[in-house]
Design a protein around this motif. Structure first.
Motif, mmCIF file in Angstrom:
data_model
loop_
_atom_site.group_PDB
_atom_site.id
_atom_site.type_symbol
_atom_site.label_atom_id
_atom_site.label_comp_id
_atom_site.label_asym_id
_atom_site.label_seq_id
_atom_site.Cartn_x
_atom_site.Cartn_y
_atom_site.Cartn_z
ATOM 1 N N LEU A 274 1.043 4.092 -2.740
ATOM 2 C CA LEU A 274 0.790 5.504 -2.432
ATOM 3 C C LEU A 274 1.963 6.372 -2.871
ATOM 4 O O LEU A 274 1.791 7.520 -3.261
ATOM 5 N N VAL B 150 -8.097 -4.179 6.392
ATOM 6 C CA VAL B 150 -9.245 -3.503 5.759
ATOM 7 C C VAL B 150 -8.911 -2.030 5.545
ATOM 8 O O VAL B 150 -9.230 -1.441 4.502
ATOM 9 N N ASN C 223 -6.031 -0.794 4.957
ATOM 10 C CA ASN C 223 -5.149 -0.698 3.779
ATOM 11 C C ASN C 223 -5.954 -0.690 2.481
ATOM 12 O O ASN C 223 -5.688 0.080 1.564
ATOM 13 N N THR D 16 0.843 -1.212 0.000
ATOM 14 C CA THR D 16 0.000 0.000 0.000
ATOM 15 C C THR D 16 0.872 1.254 0.000
ATOM 16 O O THR D 16 0.608 2.202 -0.748
ATOM 17 N N LEU E 208 -2.438 9.576 3.613
ATOM 18 C CA LEU E 208 -2.984 8.212 3.673
ATOM 19 C C LEU E 208 -1.986 7.252 4.311
ATOM 20 O O LEU E 208 -2.354 6.373 5.089
ATOM 21 N N LYS F 96 -7.571 2.590 1.987
ATOM 22 C CA LYS F 96 -6.620 3.600 1.529
ATOM 23 C C LYS F 96 -6.422 3.518 0.012
ATOM 24 O O LYS F 96 -6.365 4.533 -0.682
ATOM 25 N N ARG F 97 -6.320 2.279 -0.479
ATOM 26 C CA ARG F 97 -6.128 2.113 -1.930
ATOM 27 C C ARG F 97 -7.333 2.637 -2.710
ATOM 28 O O ARG F 97 -7.181 3.322 -3.715
ATOM 29 N N ARG G 156 -7.382 6.404 -2.666
ATOM 30 C CA ARG G 156 -6.410 6.993 -3.591
ATOM 31 C C ARG G 156 -6.925 6.925 -5.036
ATOM 32 O O ARG G 156 -6.810 7.881 -5.808
#
Lengths: 499, 216
Positions: free
Chosen positions: A363, B90, B92, A359, B54, B95-96, B99
């Motif tokens: 990002l 979850v 993570n 992740t 994030l 966050k994806r 984004r």
């Protein structure tokens, strides 16, 4: 009216100060005797109070030292009893194991000896001797046969027959000898068995002798401990201190292991109990991880206790063997389950870490690092899982240093308390002596303040004595003695009393 | 036995005091993106900031991104908003998704005609009060020059007690370069407004040094 003016008796400041000094000196001189008494009484009171305190502290120190000694001896006695008990157990075990089989051993040895005797007897059978008439044949063979060919032929036939018989006898002899050798060969394993059995007996006897020597030593120590000799106390004390520090070091290592274990499972715990809740300000996941570790340590304590390696819980020690065995298996099963859970959590940790790394890389807009590290990931995962599985079992052994630590802590605390009380008593005695001298010093300082009136008094009394001496001249010795005695008394009453 | 219990209690206390971490307060972050005029070109920087935020947010934290538009005191200007789940895995995934959603917006963004910073701050305050996190942060990615349409009233007093307002990447306008007093005055005016409302004010212009973005 300004404050300094209040003290102005006359317009001149110098004169005012002078007058004040004279007045104060006169006042202090007048109050000299009661003030001396007050100072000296206070210092004496303080001196006695401090001495009393020092004495009380000293007595407390003695009591604690005596108590420490008793505890130390009791611990030493218990330890010696345990060791002697253990030695006796070993002796008992050896005796039961070896001497219980002694009839069997005796029977086997007798059998071996009988077998050897029989074989030996068999091997003693005389083999057939070669024919004794060989010489006669040789003699016949030496007869000149040229004169009569018939006789020559007969003799030749006889010789051939004899040679043939001789060869047969030799073959038989060799066969019989070979047979004897075989019999002797069959005796060898019997000898070896016999030798082995004798060596076993010898080893057992030596082991018993060693044990008995060890028991003798332990008994000697035990007797000294029971008698409470100084040597026993000294040895026990130094032994306890070294045990305390060794167990402390091992405990610190164990705490380090527990901390690593904690960090291994705290993170994935957030996946199970949530990462945001808290208990008393601490993260629930951390608390849950700690609880698991504490449960493991507790199970380890119970396991060690059930195996009778430690003796922290008398209740477990008093259980029947059957119940203890059950407890061993139950605690081991729980430990195994917890170790498996930890291994799973360690694996989960790695998965979470990878997820988070992925992740973060996403990002950052950087996905290249993942491919490089993925080929070595299994090593980390396996190592983490191995650690997660092994550490709970390693923590089981904390029970041993813990027991030593707890037992030696009492002695160490006792020694520290005795040391602290000794220092306190010393300072109290020091203060007590100091207060006495401070009283005298204050008296002297007081006299220093009123040195002028004292000097005048001394001069006046000196003059008075000389005038009185001149007037009375050679008065009666009795009257002089009486006066001097009175003067001495009055001097004592003013100066001697406070001292 | 008694000694053992005391010892274990002390040990447990020491370990409790040493190993576990204090639970951090959950955070609520509201990012206002200026999409007017020249700031549309600066949105790649905004995306970097969003990724940075994030990466630093934890499960239990809340995050919202909204655009500063003609009338920003409106729900429709919120591009993405979420409260991260308790479970890290979850969170993570959230966050994806977050984004991706912001990326799609930035790819298709149209420049706004006006800049309603005050409306955006009001909207942010409302959202943060609803979510009620332990730490409230409003990030404003803008030149801080307000340009309101006619009839829009924005001289309402803010209520920003417990809220930290951080101005990010405050670009100097052409007029600022001519007269720097305008730039300084603008920032000062915003600072005064935020602090009068009980909030805290900060300016971060160097986006390479955003490590101190969240206090605590």
């Amino acid at each position: 009216m300004p404050l300094p003016n209040v003290f102005m008796i006359v317009p001149s400041a110098f004169l005012s100060v002078l007058i004040w000094l004279v007045l104060l000196s006169a006042l202090l001189y007048a109050a000299r005797v009661p003030i001396h008494r007050v100072i000296l009484s206070a210092s004496r009171g303080l001196h006695r109070a401090l001495r009393l305190s020092a004495f009380s502290v000293q007595r407390a120190e003695d009591r604690i030292a005596e108590r420490n000694r008793q505890v130390l001896l009791a611990q030493g006695r218990e330890a010696a009893e345990r060791q002697i008990e253990r030695e006796f157990d070993r002796v008992d075990e050896t005796v039961h194991r070896e001497l219980a089989g002694y009839p069997d051993l005796h029977r086997r040895m007798s059998e071996e000896i009988t077998a050897i005797e029989e074989e030996h007897k068999n091997s003693q059978d005389v083999p057939p001797t070669p024919p004794g008439w060989t010489e006669a044949v040789d003699a016949v063979a030496r007869i000149p046969a040229k004169a009569d060919p018939m006789v020559g032929n007969i003799l030749e036939d006889i010789r051939k027959s004899l040679v043939k018989a001789h060869e047969k006898a030799i073959t038989e002899y060799r066969r019989a000898t070979g047979e004897r050798h075989k019999l002797l060969e069959r005796m060898r394993p019997h000898w070896r068995n016999l030798q082995q059995q004798v060596a076993d007996v010898d080893r057992n006897i030596n082991s018993l002798l060693e044990r008995s020597q060890a028991i003798d030593r332990r008994m000697q120590e035990y007797e000294e401990t029971v008698r409470g000799t100084e040597r026993a106390v000294r040895m026990l004390s130094s032994s306890t201190l070294s045990q305390f520090f060794i167990s402390l070091v091992v405990m610190l290592i164990a705490i380090g292991g527990a901390t690593i274990n904690f960090h291994l499972i705290a993170r994935p715990m957030a996946e199970m109990v949530g990462g945001t809740s808290d208990i008393a300000g601490f993260r629930t996941a951390d608390i849950a991880a700690l609880v698991i570790i504490f449960v493991e340590v507790s199970m380890g304590l119970f396991l060690m206790e059930s195996l009778r390696i430690t003796r922290l819980f008398p209740v477990i020690g008093a259980l029947s063997d059957r119940q203890r065995n059950r407890m061993v298996w139950v605690t081991f099963a729980i430990l195994f389950a917890l170790a498996s859970v930890e291994a799973g959590l360690a694996y989960m940790r790695e998965v979470l870490m990878q997820d988070q790394l992925a992740t973060s890389a996403l990002l950052r807009g950087d996905g290249s690092s993942e491919a490089v590290s993925s080929s070595f990931r299994w090593i980390t995962t396996t190592a983490q899982m191995g650690l997660g599985f092994i550490l709970p079992f390693a923590l089981v052994f904390v029970a041993i240093p813990l027991e030593t630590f707890v037992q030696s802590l009492r002695t160490v605390l006792g020694i520290l308390a005795v040391g602290a009380l000794r220092v306190l008593a010393f300072f109290l005695r020091l203060l007590s002596s100091g207060s006495r001298y401070i009283g005298n010093l204050l008296v002297d300082l007081y006299d220093l303040l009123i040195f002028a009136p004292l000097w005048i008094e001394a001069r006046l009394s000196e003059r008075g004595r000389s005038t009185q001496g001149a007037a009375e001249g050679a008065g009666s010795g009795t009257a002089r003695a009486t006066r001097s005695g009175t003067a001495g008394e009055s001097q004592d009453s003013t100066e001697g009393e406070p001292a | 036995m008694k000694r053992l219990v005391i010892f274990l209690t002390i040990l447990a206390g020491l370990v409790l005091a040493g190993c576990p971490q204090q639970a951090p307060p959950n955070r609520g972050v509201y990012l206002l993106l200026d999409t007017s005029g020249t700031y549309t070109k600066e949105l790649d920087k905004a995306q970097r900031i969003i990724s940075f935020i994030l990466a630093r947010l934890n499960p239990g934290d809340s995050f919202a991104v909204a655009r500063i538009d003609t009338g920003s005191f409106s729900e429709k200007d919120i591009i993405a908003r979420t409260s991260f789940e308790d479970r890290p895995s979850v969170a993570n995934q959230q966050k994806r998704r977050f984004r991706d959603k912001v990326g799609k917006f930035i790819d298709n963004v149209e420049p706004a005609k006006h800049t309603d910073i005050s409306g955006g701050v009001l909207q942010a305050t409302e959202w943060l009060n609803e979510v009620d996190p332990g730490q409230k942060v409003v990030l404003v990615f803008s030149d801080m020059k307000e340009d309101l349409p006619e009839n829009y009233v924005r001289d309402v007093p803010f209520e920003l007690s417990g809220v930290e307002v951080v101005a990010l990447n405050v670009t100097k306008l052409r007029s600022d370069i001519v007269d720097p007093r305008k730039y300084l005055g603008r920032l000062e005016q915003w600072q005064k407004r935020v602090e009068q409302a009980g909030g805290q004010w900060r300016v971060i212009n160097d986006l390479d040094h955003m490590t101190g973005l969240f206090s605590g």
